[in-house]
Write a protein that holds these residues in place. Structure first.
Motif, PDB file in Angstrom:
ATOM      1  N   THR A  35       0.813  -1.215   0.000  1.00 53.61           N
ATOM      2  CA  THR A  35       0.000   0.000   0.000  1.00 53.61           C
ATOM      3  C   THR A  35       0.847   1.265   0.000  1.00 53.61           C
ATOM      4  OG1 THR A  35      -0.195  -0.047   2.406  1.00 53.61           O
ATOM      5  CG2 THR A  35      -1.951  -1.102   1.142  1.00 53.61           C
ATOM      6  N   GLY A  36       2.131   1.117   0.148  1.00 48.09           N
ATOM      7  CA  GLY A  36       3.016   2.283   0.126  1.00 48.09           C
ATOM      8  C   GLY A  36       2.986   3.036  -1.187  1.00 48.09           C
ATOM      9  N   ILE A  37       2.644   2.352  -2.262  1.00 46.24           N
ATOM     10  CA  ILE A  37       2.575   3.022  -3.560  1.00 46.24           C
ATOM     11  C   ILE A  37       1.414   4.016  -3.593  1.00 46.24           C
ATOM     12  CG2 ILE A  37       1.117   1.416  -4.839  1.00 46.24           C
ATOM     13  CD1 ILE A  37       3.673   1.744  -6.895  1.00 46.24           C
ATOM     14  N   LEU A  38       0.398   3.790  -2.765  1.00 49.57           N
ATOM     15  CA  LEU A  38      -0.750   4.692  -2.701  1.00 49.57           C
ATOM     16  C   LEU A  38      -0.532   5.860  -1.736  1.00 49.57           C
ATOM     17  CD1 LEU A  38      -3.549   1.982  -2.495  1.00 49.57           C
ATOM     18  CD2 LEU A  38      -2.786   3.221  -4.525  1.00 49.57           C
ATOM     19  N   PHE A  39       0.289   5.636  -0.724  1.00 49.02           N
ATOM     20  CA  PHE A  39       0.457   6.627   0.334  1.00 49.02           C
ATOM     21  C   PHE A  39       1.847   7.259   0.335  1.00 49.02           C
ATOM     22  CE2 PHE A  39      -2.680   3.541   2.013  1.00 49.02           C
ATOM     23  CZ  PHE A  39      -3.775   4.384   2.006  1.00 49.02           C
ATOM     24  N   CYS A  40       2.395   7.485  -0.836  1.00 48.64           N
ATOM     25  CA  CYS A  40       3.689   8.155  -1.003  1.00 48.64           C
ATOM     26  C   CYS A  40       4.810   7.464  -0.245  1.00 48.64           C
ATOM     27  CB  CYS A  40       3.600   9.620  -0.586  1.00 48.64           C
ATOM     28  SG  CYS A  40       2.412  10.564  -1.516  1.00 48.64           S
ATOM     29  N   GLY A  41       4.715   6.175  -0.063  1.00 48.68           N
ATOM     30  CA  GLY A  41       5.780   5.418   0.578  1.00 48.68           C
ATOM     31  C   GLY A  41       5.786   5.446   2.087  1.00 48.68           C
ATOM     32  N   LEU A  42       4.822   6.123   2.714  1.00 49.77           N
ATOM     33  CA  LEU A  42       4.838   6.225   4.175  1.00 49.77           C
ATOM     34  C   LEU A  42       4.581   4.873   4.839  1.00 49.77           C
ATOM     35  CD1 LEU A  42       2.976   9.612   4.646  1.00 49.77           C
ATOM     36  CD2 LEU A  42       5.429   9.171   4.687  1.00 49.77           C
TER      37      LEU A  42
ATOM     38  N   GLY B  26       6.154  -1.263   6.615  1.00 46.26           N
ATOM     39  CA  GLY B  26       6.220  -2.602   6.040  1.00 46.26           C
ATOM     40  C   GLY B  26       7.627  -3.166   6.018  1.00 46.26           C
ATOM     41  N   ILE B  27       8.609  -2.310   5.743  1.00 45.19           N
ATOM     42  CA  ILE B  27      10.004  -2.758   5.739  1.00 45.19           C
ATOM     43  C   ILE B  27      10.442  -3.169   7.145  1.00 45.19           C
ATOM     44  CG2 ILE B  27      12.385  -1.987   5.430  1.00 45.19           C
ATOM     45  CD1 ILE B  27      11.342  -0.281   3.071  1.00 45.19           C
ATOM     46  N   VAL B  28      10.116  -2.349   8.130  1.00 47.31           N
ATOM     47  CA  VAL B  28      10.495  -2.664   9.511  1.00 47.31           C
ATOM     48  C   VAL B  28       9.820  -3.953   9.970  1.00 47.31           C
ATOM     49  CG1 VAL B  28      10.341  -1.876  11.900  1.00 47.31           C
ATOM     50  CG2 VAL B  28      10.987  -0.271  10.114  1.00 47.31           C
ATOM     51  N   LEU B  29       8.507  -4.060   9.736  1.00 41.37           N
ATOM     52  CA  LEU B  29       7.795  -5.270  10.131  1.00 41.37           C
ATOM     53  C   LEU B  29       8.294  -6.489   9.355  1.00 41.37           C
ATOM     54  CD1 LEU B  29       4.112  -4.007  10.468  1.00 41.37           C
ATOM     55  CD2 LEU B  29       5.747  -4.493  12.282  1.00 41.37           C
ATOM     56  N   GLY B  30       8.660  -6.287   8.103  1.00 44.92           N
ATOM     57  CA  GLY B  30       9.206  -7.385   7.308  1.00 44.92           C
ATOM     58  C   GLY B  30      10.504  -7.912   7.875  1.00 44.92           C
ATOM     59  N   HIS B  31      11.371  -7.002   8.312  1.00 43.76           N
ATOM     60  CA  HIS B  31      12.633  -7.432   8.922  1.00 43.76           C
ATOM     61  C   HIS B  31      12.385  -8.169  10.236  1.00 43.76           C
ATOM     62  CE1 HIS B  31      15.783  -5.898   6.304  1.00 43.76           C
ATOM     63  NE2 HIS B  31      15.058  -4.812   6.120  1.00 43.76           N
TER      64      HIS B  31
ATOM     65  N   VAL C 194       9.554  -5.811  -1.783  1.00 42.74           N
ATOM     66  CA  VAL C 194       8.549  -4.882  -2.316  1.00 42.74           C
ATOM     67  C   VAL C 194       8.710  -3.511  -1.665  1.00 42.74           C
ATOM     68  CG1 VAL C 194       6.071  -4.384  -2.361  1.00 42.74           C
ATOM     69  CG2 VAL C 194       6.888  -6.653  -2.962  1.00 42.74           C
ATOM     70  N   GLY C 195       8.953  -3.501  -0.373  1.00 44.95           N
ATOM     71  CA  GLY C 195       9.115  -2.231   0.337  1.00 44.95           C
ATOM     72  C   GLY C 195      10.272  -1.408  -0.190  1.00 44.95           C
ATOM     73  N   TYR C 196      11.436  -2.040  -0.309  1.00 42.36           N
ATOM     74  CA  TYR C 196      12.600  -1.305  -0.811  1.00 42.36           C
ATOM     75  C   TYR C 196      12.416  -0.881  -2.268  1.00 42.36           C
ATOM     76  CZ  TYR C 196      15.431  -2.118   3.348  1.00 42.36           C
ATOM     77  OH  TYR C 196      15.929  -2.110   4.625  1.00 42.36           O
ATOM     78  N   THR C 197      11.726  -1.705  -3.048  1.00 47.63           N
ATOM     79  CA  THR C 197      11.466  -1.344  -4.445  1.00 47.63           C
ATOM     80  C   THR C 197      10.563  -0.117  -4.537  1.00 47.63           C
ATOM     81  OG1 THR C 197      11.696  -3.664  -5.094  1.00 47.63           O
ATOM     82  CG2 THR C 197      10.566  -2.195  -6.635  1.00 47.63           C
ATOM     83  N   ILE C 198       9.525  -0.067  -3.716  1.00 46.51           N
ATOM     84  CA  ILE C 198       8.615   1.083  -3.747  1.00 46.51           C
ATOM     85  C   ILE C 198       9.306   2.339  -3.243  1.00 46.51           C
ATOM     86  CG2 ILE C 198       6.489   2.014  -2.730  1.00 46.51           C
ATOM     87  CD1 ILE C 198       5.280  -0.757  -3.077  1.00 46.51           C
ATOM     88  N   VAL C 199      10.142   2.200  -2.227  1.00 49.31           N
ATOM     89  CA  VAL C 199      10.908   3.363  -1.755  1.00 49.31           C
ATOM     90  C   VAL C 199      11.824   3.866  -2.870  1.00 49.31           C
ATOM     91  CG1 VAL C 199      12.748   4.087  -0.176  1.00 49.31           C
ATOM     92  CG2 VAL C 199      10.782   2.850   0.709  1.00 49.31           C
TER      93      VAL C 199
END
Length: 101
Positions: free
Chosen positions: A38-45, A50-55, A78-83
């Motif tokens: 969903t980061g693609i919808l919310f400017c990556g916020l 998601g990255i932190v929870l993924g780790h 996915v998180g790092y790609t969207i960032v």
């Protein structure tokens, strides 16, 4: 094989909750993947969350505490790609705006 003198063995550890399939839940990995996507919808916020929870989920899955290691890895990727996409877009916008002056 059970000891003939002690036919019933008891465990002193607490049982691990299991789902219907017998596997432990991967809820944290699922939430991480949803936040990353969903980061693609919310400017990556939400992607940062998601990255932190993924780790965290990836580490817990690596220790065998929960399942979902692949899903956690997907959330990280996915998180790092969207960032990276949002930072690239920001760089393009800044370059275009600086060229107008």
């Amino acid at each position: 094989m059970a000891d003939p003198e002690h036919p019933y063995e008891y465990s002193t550890s607490a049982p691990v909750p299991a789902t219907a399939s017998g596997k432990r839940d991967a809820d944290l990995a699922v939430v991480a993947l949803i936040c990353s996507c969903t980061g693609i919808l919310f400017c990556g916020l939400s992607t940062v969350i998601g990255i932190v929870l993924g780790h965290v989920a990836y580490r817990r899955a690596g220790r065998g505490e929960v399942d979902g290691r692949g899903m956690a890895l997907a959330a990280i990727i996915v998180g790092y790609t969207i960032v990276a996409l949002w930072l690239s877009l920001l760089a393009v916008v800044l370059i275009l705006l600086s060229g107008r002056n």
